[in-house]
Scaffold this active site. Sequence first.
Site, PDB file in Angstrom:
ATOM      1  N   ASN A  48       0.818  -1.066  -0.089  1.00 21.78           N
ATOM      2  CA  ASN A  48       0.212   0.013   0.026  1.00 21.78           C
ATOM      3  C   ASN A  48       0.794   1.124  -0.013  1.00 21.78           C
ATOM      4  O   ASN A  48       1.972   1.331   0.562  1.00 21.78           O
ATOM      5  CB  ASN A  48      -0.974  -0.059   1.331  1.00 21.78           C
ATOM      6  CG  ASN A  48      -0.296  -0.111   2.471  1.00 21.78           C
ATOM      7  OD1 ASN A  48       0.456  -0.714   3.008  1.00 21.78           O
ATOM      8  ND2 ASN A  48      -1.103   0.739   3.486  1.00 21.78           N
ATOM      9  N   VAL A  49       0.411   2.228  -0.690  1.00 20.84           N
ATOM     10  CA  VAL A  49       1.160   3.581  -0.804  1.00 20.84           C
ATOM     11  C   VAL A  49       0.125   4.585  -0.221  1.00 20.84           C
ATOM     12  O   VAL A  49      -0.911   4.880  -1.262  1.00 20.84           O
ATOM     13  CB  VAL A  49       1.556   3.749  -2.135  1.00 20.84           C
ATOM     14  CG1 VAL A  49       2.418   5.346  -2.114  1.00 20.84           C
ATOM     15  CG2 VAL A  49       2.524   2.723  -2.673  1.00 20.84           C
ATOM     16  N   GLU A  61      -2.933  -4.375  -3.572  1.00 17.07           N
ATOM     17  CA  GLU A  61      -3.461  -5.049  -4.646  1.00 17.07           C
ATOM     18  C   GLU A  61      -3.315  -4.235  -6.116  1.00 17.07           C
ATOM     19  O   GLU A  61      -2.985  -4.622  -7.197  1.00 17.07           O
ATOM     20  CB  GLU A  61      -4.851  -5.424  -4.639  1.00 17.07           C
ATOM     21  CG  GLU A  61      -5.026  -6.267  -3.589  1.00 17.07           C
ATOM     22  CD  GLU A  61      -5.189  -5.775  -1.966  1.00 17.07           C
ATOM     23  OE1 GLU A  61      -5.472  -6.863  -1.131  1.00 17.07           O
ATOM     24  OE2 GLU A  61      -5.123  -4.772  -1.839  1.00 17.07           O
ATOM     25  N   CYS A  95     -10.544  -4.233  -3.903  1.00 20.09           N
ATOM     26  CA  CYS A  95      -9.545  -5.071  -4.198  1.00 20.09           C
ATOM     27  C   CYS A  95     -10.020  -6.425  -4.770  1.00 20.09           C
ATOM     28  O   CYS A  95      -9.365  -6.917  -5.629  1.00 20.09           O
ATOM     29  CB  CYS A  95      -8.352  -5.017  -3.199  1.00 20.09           C
ATOM     30  SG  CYS A  95      -7.598  -3.290  -2.921  1.00 20.09           S
TER      31      CYS A  95
END
Length: 133
Positions: A48-49, A61, A95
Amino acid sequence: MSTDLSGDWVRLRAAAEEASERAYAPYSRFRVGAAALVDDGRVVTGCNVENAAYGVTLCAECGLVSQLHITGGGRLTHFVCVNGDRELIMPCGRCRQLLVENGRPDLQLLTPLGIRTIDEVLPQAFGPTDLER
């Protein structure tokens, strides 16, 4: 429900754990890593960002699916998602839709309750075939 964790599950979980260590999560501190096996044998990963504008945060994802396409495409066959404490977690609804679109119909997910198919975690999913009608 299958609980067979042989084969590629150990390798995928390790890849997801490594990806979670690279997550950029300065706001929530909730690091996520994901890994998947592609039908040609490749392993793709993502983390994750986060972004100060929360709505544009990228789930792990998203990175995984981008890596899938930039490295040649194909279909996901097996998928694992973990948090920063290396615990198995479920992909969010958005996702799950990404997994439906990029996975095989028999895509398997390693979940906190064992191995499940994509149809079990997103039953009656809306997908590309719905747009062909």
